[in-house]
Design a protein around this motif. Structure first.
Motif, PDB file in Angstrom:
ATOM      1  N   ALA A 289       0.833  -1.203   0.000  1.00 44.44           N
ATOM      2  CA  ALA A 289       0.000   0.000   0.000  1.00 44.44           C
ATOM      3  C   ALA A 289       0.869   1.254   0.000  1.00 44.44           C
ATOM      4  O   ALA A 289       0.573   2.234  -0.700  1.00 44.44           O
ATOM      5  N   LEU A 290       1.947   1.227   0.786  1.00 47.88           N
ATOM      6  CA  LEU A 290       2.852   2.376   0.849  1.00 47.88           C
ATOM      7  C   LEU A 290       3.483   2.651  -0.510  1.00 47.88           C
ATOM      8  O   LEU A 290       3.595   3.808  -0.937  1.00 47.88           O
ATOM      9  N   THR A 291       3.871   1.597  -1.220  1.00 46.32           N
ATOM     10  CA  THR A 291       4.478   1.770  -2.539  1.00 46.32           C
ATOM     11  C   THR A 291       3.489   2.372  -3.525  1.00 46.32           C
ATOM     12  O   THR A 291       3.845   3.273  -4.303  1.00 46.32           O
ATOM     13  N   VAL A 292       2.241   1.902  -3.491  1.00 48.17           N
ATOM     14  CA  VAL A 292       1.217   2.459  -4.380  1.00 48.17           C
ATOM     15  C   VAL A 292       0.983   3.932  -4.063  1.00 48.17           C
ATOM     16  O   VAL A 292       0.894   4.782  -4.969  1.00 48.17           O
ATOM     17  N   ILE A 338      13.833  12.435  -4.207  1.00 52.75           N
ATOM     18  CA  ILE A 338      13.166  12.878  -2.976  1.00 52.75           C
ATOM     19  C   ILE A 338      12.077  11.888  -2.563  1.00 52.75           C
ATOM     20  O   ILE A 338      11.971  11.501  -1.384  1.00 52.75           O
ATOM     21  N   ILE A 339      11.257  11.443  -3.523  1.00 51.85           N
ATOM     22  CA  ILE A 339      10.168  10.506  -3.216  1.00 51.85           C
ATOM     23  C   ILE A 339      10.727   9.171  -2.733  1.00 51.85           C
ATOM     24  O   ILE A 339      10.186   8.557  -1.800  1.00 51.85           O
ATOM     25  N   PHE A 340      11.818   8.710  -3.344  1.00 52.53           N
ATOM     26  CA  PHE A 340      12.415   7.435  -2.926  1.00 52.53           C
ATOM     27  C   PHE A 340      12.925   7.525  -1.488  1.00 52.53           C
ATOM     28  O   PHE A 340      12.706   6.602  -0.682  1.00 52.53           O
ATOM     29  N   VAL A 341      13.615   8.606  -1.153  1.00 50.63           N
ATOM     30  CA  VAL A 341      14.124   8.778   0.216  1.00 50.63           C
ATOM     31  C   VAL A 341      12.959   8.849   1.192  1.00 50.63           C
ATOM     32  O   VAL A 341      13.002   8.248   2.281  1.00 50.63           O
ATOM     33  N   TRP A 342      11.906   9.544   0.813  1.00 50.65           N
ATOM     34  CA  TRP A 342      10.708   9.662   1.657  1.00 50.65           C
ATOM     35  C   TRP A 342      10.056   8.297   1.852  1.00 50.65           C
ATOM     36  O   TRP A 342       9.658   7.925   2.959  1.00 50.65           O
ATOM     37  N   TRP A 343       9.947   7.523   0.761  1.00 49.03           N
ATOM     38  CA  TRP A 343       9.382   6.171   0.841  1.00 49.03           C
ATOM     39  C   TRP A 343      10.232   5.295   1.748  1.00 49.03           C
ATOM     40  O   TRP A 343       9.693   4.544   2.587  1.00 49.03           O
ATOM     41  N   ALA A 344      11.552   5.370   1.604  1.00 49.97           N
ATOM     42  CA  ALA A 344      12.455   4.555   2.422  1.00 49.97           C
ATOM     43  C   ALA A 344      12.304   4.896   3.901  1.00 49.97           C
ATOM     44  O   ALA A 344      12.364   4.008   4.770  1.00 49.97           O
ATOM     45  N   TYR A 345      12.062   6.165   4.211  1.00 48.84           N
ATOM     46  CA  TYR A 345      11.869   6.607   5.598  1.00 48.84           C
ATOM     47  C   TYR A 345      10.663   5.902   6.217  1.00 48.84           C
ATOM     48  O   TYR A 345      10.740   5.374   7.333  1.00 48.84           O
ATOM     49  N   TYR A 346       9.556   5.860   5.501  1.00 52.94           N
ATOM     50  CA  TYR A 346       8.350   5.208   6.024  1.00 52.94           C
ATOM     51  C   TYR A 346       8.491   3.687   6.018  1.00 52.94           C
ATOM     52  O   TYR A 346       7.974   3.000   6.910  1.00 52.94           O
ATOM     53  N   LEU A 348      11.227   1.945   6.486  1.00 50.82           N
ATOM     54  CA  LEU A 348      12.021   1.571   7.658  1.00 50.82           C
ATOM     55  C   LEU A 348      11.176   1.633   8.922  1.00 50.82           C
ATOM     56  O   LEU A 348      11.404   0.874   9.869  1.00 50.82           O
ATOM     57  N   GLY A 349      10.189   2.533   8.943  1.00 47.11           N
ATOM     58  CA  GLY A 349       9.261   2.589  10.070  1.00 47.11           C
ATOM     59  C   GLY A 349       8.416   1.330  10.157  1.00 47.11           C
ATOM     60  O   GLY A 349       8.117   0.849  11.260  1.00 47.11           O
ATOM     61  N   ILE A 350       8.011   0.793   9.005  1.00 46.86           N
ATOM     62  CA  ILE A 350       7.241  -0.463   8.994  1.00 46.86           C
ATOM     63  C   ILE A 350       8.076  -1.599   9.578  1.00 46.86           C
ATOM     64  O   ILE A 350       7.575  -2.442  10.332  1.00 46.86           O
ATOM     65  N   LEU A 351       9.370  -1.620   9.236  1.00 52.96           N
ATOM     66  CA  LEU A 351      10.263  -2.650   9.761  1.00 52.96           C
ATOM     67  C   LEU A 351      10.652  -2.404  11.216  1.00 52.96           C
ATOM     68  O   LEU A 351      11.320  -3.247  11.828  1.00 52.96           O
ATOM     69  N   ARG A 354      13.620   2.212  11.983  1.00 51.91           N
ATOM     70  CA  ARG A 354      13.924   3.589  11.597  1.00 51.91           C
ATOM     71  C   ARG A 354      14.619   4.348  12.722  1.00 51.91           C
ATOM     72  O   ARG A 354      15.589   5.070  12.485  1.00 51.91           O
ATOM     73  N   ASP A 355      14.134   4.181  13.959  1.00 54.68           N
ATOM     74  CA  ASP A 355      14.740   4.895  15.080  1.00 54.68           C
ATOM     75  C   ASP A 355      16.186   4.468  15.303  1.00 54.68           C
ATOM     76  O   ASP A 355      17.056   5.303  15.582  1.00 54.68           O
ATOM     77  N   ASP A 356      16.441   3.169  15.168  1.00 51.31           N
ATOM     78  CA  ASP A 356      17.810   2.676  15.354  1.00 51.31           C
ATOM     79  C   ASP A 356      18.747   3.243  14.288  1.00 51.31           C
ATOM     80  O   ASP A 356      19.873   3.657  14.596  1.00 51.31           O
ATOM     81  N   ILE A 357      18.283   3.251  13.041  1.00 53.00           N
ATOM     82  CA  ILE A 357      19.113   3.791  11.961  1.00 53.00           C
ATOM     83  C   ILE A 357      19.298   5.295  12.125  1.00 53.00           C
ATOM     84  O   ILE A 357      20.398   5.836  11.888  1.00 53.00           O
TER      85      ILE A 357
END
Length: 457
Positions: A289-292, A338-346, A348-351, A354-357
């Motif tokens: 869903a996030l990717t879409v 920019i969109i790819f970095v933003w997507w990667a941020y969210y 990592l939150g799913i996994l 994100r906080d550790d990284i």
């Protein structure tokens, strides 16, 4: 008497404020304590993904009457969740009005750019540019609904979970008309299944199931996912050889990962490792869903940016087609990054890493490096480079707007707008360079004399 009365009123007011402050401090302490307890519970064995939460499925029994009573209580509370949404809107009406105002501005821009596309023919033959234009011209209503849902998710604070899921579903549904034409005919319908699985995975958050039925629910969901992945990718080796769009290619490349995660979900569910099952299914449904959603954000933002550039150039008396094409391509490339970095941020939150990284990156950036008498950090260097790049991009954009005829209403002599654009560009770059030097830790006091001399000059 009046003075005494006022003095007493001030003392009473002060006492009430002190009492209120004491209550606030007490409530704050309670909140902090609750957060600590949640963190301890989160880090406990119960929430470990490899925690053996239930017996093996074939050894489990049906739930007791108490579980059915708990289920009834949960179902009875569902209307309250919708009432919470109405209460949230009522309590945050100022923020909602601000959201509606910003949404109106974005919709106005979208319609303005659509008119520009219809007024002057868009001649670029590049596929990506044409797709961006099609979003604005042919899918305006879908884009408006999509922007409304995404903006609400990003702008509104602390929204109820149910409202958040409803907004995500609205965004997913409204993205379908925009994204289906961009996907290979073989994978067009996969968008519907992504929405379906997101709904299925979200339902279990709001409905209570006895443990056995809950696991059967997850098992059915897992087998449905496995069937859908097989249906859209069979035969896999031949499908990999097809020349597809980037989105379709990404789906094919990730197929083995999806299959592995789904099989992991099935096996862990059968043997009672339900936490691992939940995480596996959440990883697939939420990441899909996030990717879409981010693909939709990319396309809508591309349409807006291409519309802005198109409008700027067509207002010029004459312009270079190749320069316009180059500006559009560079803008889309920057947007994709920019969109790819933003997507990667969210993602990592799913996994949940994100906080550790973020902490690791923060420690790396603030670490000090010494070379002789010079001391610096990576954060200072990154900030220096970032400010230079941003000032350069802003100067180019403003210069392009001025060259595009933004000052035509002033009826300036020929050549003056170009001179103004050049001066503004140099000023912004110089200002950005000074800010960058300041971020780097350079003492700018030694430049005061030079700045004064230049000012006199």
């Amino acid at each position: 008497r009046d003075v005494t009365r006022i003095k007493q009123a001030i003392i009473d007011e002060n006492n009430s404020l002190i009492t209120l402050e004491t209550k606030i401090i007490s409530e704050k302490s309670l909140v902090i304590k609750t957060i600590e307890e949640f963190n301890q519970l989160r880090n406990s064995e119960i929430y470990n993904i490899f925690y053996h939460r239930h017996k093996a499925l074939w050894k489990s029994s049906f739930s007791s009457k108490d579980e059915y009573d708990a289920k009834k209580d949960t179902l009875d509370s569902m209307p309250n969740k919708f009432l919470n949404i109405a209460e949230y809107v009522k309590e945050n009406n100022k923020q909602v009005y601000s959201y509606l105002f910003q949404l109106g501005l974005i919709i106005t821009l979208l319609l303005f750019f659509r008119r520009a596309f219809l007024k002057v023919k868009f001649t670029e033959k590049d596929t990506n540019l044409q797709r961006a234009k099609e979003i604005v011209v042919n899918h305006t209503i879908s884009a408006v609904v999509f922007i409304g849902a995404i903006l609400a998710l990003l702008y509104l604070n602390n929204i109820p979970f149910l409202l958040g899921d409803i907004l995500v579903i609205i965004a997913l549904v409204s993205s379908v008309p925009m994204l289906r034409p961009l996907i290979n005919h073989r994978f067009k319908n996969i968008l519907y299944f992504i929405i379906l699985f997101y709904i299925i995975n979200s339902v279990k958050t709001y409905l209570w199931f006895p443990s056995v039925y809950y696991r059967l629910y997850l098992l059915i969901e897992s087998f449905m996912m496995l069937f859908v992945v097989y249906y859209f990718t069979k035969p896999y080796l031949e499908t990999r050889k097809l020349k597809l769009s980037p989105f379709s290619t990404m789906i094919i490349r990730l197929t083995p990962v999806f299959v592995f995660v789904i099989i992991t979900a099935i096996a862990s569910n059968l043997f009672g490792y339900t936490n691992l099952t939940d995480l596996s299914l959440k990883l697939i449904t939420t990441s899909s869903a996030l990717t879409v959603l981010f693909y939709g954000i990319l396309m809508v933002a591309s349409g807006l940016i291409i519309g802005a550039i198109h409008l700027i150039f067509i207002n010029q008396t004459s312009y270079d087609e190749e320069r316009k094409f180059l500006v559009e391509k560079r803008a889309l490339t920057a947007l994709r990054i920019i969109i790819f970095v933003w997507w990667a941020y969210y993602f990592l939150g799913i996994l949940d890493i994100r906080d550790d990284i973020s902490m690791w990156i923060s420690d790396l950036l603030i670490k000090s490096y010494d070379f002789g008498s010079v001391s610096f950090t990576l954060e200072e260097i990154v900030t220096f480079a970032f400010l230079l790049i941003v000032s350069f991009l802003i100067s180019n954009f403003i210069s392009m707007i001025i060259d595009g005829g933004a000052l035509t209403f002033l009826k300036l002599p020929k050549g003056i707008p170009a001179a103004i654009a050049l001066v503004v560009r140099y000023f912004i770059i110089s200002f950005g360079f000074v800010l960058a030097l300041s971020a780097l830790g350079v003492d700018l006091s030694s430049f005061n004399l030079m700045a004064g001399a230049l000012g006199l000059g």
